[in-house]
Design a protein around this motif. Sequence first.
Motif, PDB file in Angstrom:
ATOM      1  N   ILE A   5       0.867  -1.174   0.000  1.00  0.00           N
ATOM      2  CA  ILE A   5       0.000   0.000   0.000  1.00  0.00           C
ATOM      3  C   ILE A   5       0.901   1.219   0.000  1.00  0.00           C
ATOM      4  CG2 ILE A   5      -1.742   1.299   1.262  1.00  0.00           C
ATOM      5  CD1 ILE A   5      -2.668  -1.378   2.460  1.00  0.00           C
ATOM      6  N   ILE A   6       0.771   2.049  -1.032  1.00  0.00           N
ATOM      7  CA  ILE A   6       1.598   3.251  -1.146  1.00  0.00           C
ATOM      8  C   ILE A   6       0.707   4.484  -1.247  1.00  0.00           C
ATOM      9  CG2 ILE A   6       3.586   2.099  -2.199  1.00  0.00           C
ATOM     10  CD1 ILE A   6       2.524   3.069  -4.940  1.00  0.00           C
ATOM     11  N   THR A  22      -3.563   4.060  -4.168  1.00  0.00           N
ATOM     12  CA  THR A  22      -3.665   2.606  -4.063  1.00  0.00           C
ATOM     13  C   THR A  22      -5.115   2.207  -3.831  1.00  0.00           C
ATOM     14  OG1 THR A  22      -1.434   2.366  -3.132  1.00  0.00           O
ATOM     15  CG2 THR A  22      -2.956   0.556  -2.736  1.00  0.00           C
ATOM     16  N   ILE A  23      -5.539   1.149  -4.483  1.00  0.00           N
ATOM     17  CA  ILE A  23      -6.830   0.517  -4.214  1.00  0.00           C
ATOM     18  C   ILE A  23      -6.530  -0.778  -3.479  1.00  0.00           C
ATOM     19  CG2 ILE A  23      -8.871  -0.580  -5.214  1.00  0.00           C
ATOM     20  CD1 ILE A  23      -8.430   1.230  -7.697  1.00  0.00           C
ATOM     21  N   ILE A  77      -6.766   0.096 -15.158  1.00  0.00           N
ATOM     22  CA  ILE A  77      -6.248  -1.020 -14.365  1.00  0.00           C
ATOM     23  C   ILE A  77      -4.732  -1.159 -14.506  1.00  0.00           C
ATOM     24  CG2 ILE A  77      -6.598  -2.786 -16.140  1.00  0.00           C
ATOM     25  CD1 ILE A  77      -7.498  -4.680 -13.854  1.00  0.00           C
ATOM     26  N   PHE A  78      -4.195  -0.703 -15.626  1.00  0.00           N
ATOM     27  CA  PHE A  78      -2.758  -0.822 -15.884  1.00  0.00           C
ATOM     28  C   PHE A  78      -1.964   0.349 -15.308  1.00  0.00           C
ATOM     29  CE2 PHE A  78      -4.924  -2.919 -19.511  1.00  0.00           C
ATOM     30  CZ  PHE A  78      -4.579  -4.220 -19.193  1.00  0.00           C
ATOM     31  N   LYS A  79      -2.653   1.354 -14.761  1.00  0.00           N
ATOM     32  CA  LYS A  79      -1.982   2.574 -14.332  1.00  0.00           C
ATOM     33  C   LYS A  79      -2.118   2.873 -12.848  1.00  0.00           C
ATOM     34  CE  LYS A  79      -2.924   4.540 -18.869  1.00  0.00           C
ATOM     35  NZ  LYS A  79      -3.729   5.496 -19.612  1.00  0.00           N
ATOM     36  N   ILE A  80      -2.714   1.963 -12.082  1.00  0.00           N
ATOM     37  CA  ILE A  80      -2.934   2.241 -10.664  1.00  0.00           C
ATOM     38  C   ILE A  80      -2.522   1.031  -9.832  1.00  0.00           C
ATOM     39  CG2 ILE A  80      -5.357   1.497 -10.680  1.00  0.00           C
ATOM     40  CD1 ILE A  80      -5.858   4.006  -8.821  1.00  0.00           C
ATOM     41  N   ASN A  81      -2.012   1.287  -8.649  1.00  0.00           N
ATOM     42  CA  ASN A  81      -1.586   0.239  -7.737  1.00  0.00           C
ATOM     43  C   ASN A  81      -2.818  -0.410  -7.097  1.00  0.00           C
ATOM     44  OD1 ASN A  81       0.358  -1.253  -6.210  1.00  0.00           O
ATOM     45  ND2 ASN A  81      -0.020   0.088  -4.475  1.00  0.00           N
ATOM     46  N   ILE A  82      -2.968  -1.723  -7.261  1.00  0.00           N
ATOM     47  CA  ILE A  82      -4.100  -2.455  -6.692  1.00  0.00           C
ATOM     48  C   ILE A  82      -3.567  -3.618  -5.865  1.00  0.00           C
ATOM     49  CG2 ILE A  82      -6.215  -3.744  -7.172  1.00  0.00           C
ATOM     50  CD1 ILE A  82      -6.381  -2.215  -9.853  1.00  0.00           C
ATOM     51  N   VAL A  83      -4.026  -3.683  -4.619  1.00  0.00           N
ATOM     52  CA  VAL A  83      -3.605  -4.715  -3.682  1.00  0.00           C
ATOM     53  C   VAL A  83      -4.841  -5.495  -3.247  1.00  0.00           C
ATOM     54  CG1 VAL A  83      -2.570  -5.099  -1.404  1.00  0.00           C
ATOM     55  CG2 VAL A  83      -1.729  -3.239  -2.849  1.00  0.00           C
TER      56      VAL A  83
END
Length: 182
Positions: A20-21, A51-52, A74-80
Motif C-alpha cells: 500500500i503506497i 492505491t486501491i 487497471i494498468f496505471k494504478i496500484n491495486i492490492v
Amino acid sequence: TTVNPQNILGICEIKDNKEIIGNKILLLDNINDPGNLGTLIRSSLGFEIDTIVMSHDCVDLYNEKVIRATQGAIFKINIVIEDLNESIKFLKTRDVKIIGTALDSAKYLQEIKGINKYAILLGNEARGVKRELLDQTDINVKIEMNNQLESLNVAVAGSILMYYLNNFLYLHLLILLLHLVI
C-alpha cells in the motif's frame, strides 16, 4: 465474449502489487458487480487515488467485464488484494484517516474538512460495509440527497467521495471567491 467486442486484443503481465503506497487510498469491501469495480478503478485514477485495496471477497480483478469497464486504468494504478482489517491497522500506523460510508451514524460529506491522508471505505452493493470494518473507521460519511432515494450505486457514491476529497481545497476556495463577488 461480448456480442460486439472492441476489436482489441492484448497480452500483458499481471503486476504483483503487495504494498500500500501513497496518502489517498480506496478500500473496497466485497464489491460484487464487475461494472462497479471497473468504474471505481477508473474513477480512482481520475481522482488521484494512490492505491486501491480490495478484500478477498470482491469480484475477480481480472474478470473481463472489470477490465473492460476500467478502460485501461487497471494498468496505471496500484491495486492490492488483502484482508481489510490488516490494511486498516497498517494505515492507522501512518496516521491515515479511515473514512467509512454508512447511512446510519454518519456525517454529511460536506461537513468533512481538508483531510490530506485518507482511506475511503466502500462496501457491498446490497449490504454496505461490514460492521467489523465500520467499527474501525475514524469517521463515517454519507452523501446528502433528496428524500426520494435511499442510497446511490456504490460506483457513483465512491466517485463523488473521491472527487470531493481530492478537490476539497479548490471547491472551498471557489465558494469563498463566489461569496466575495456576491
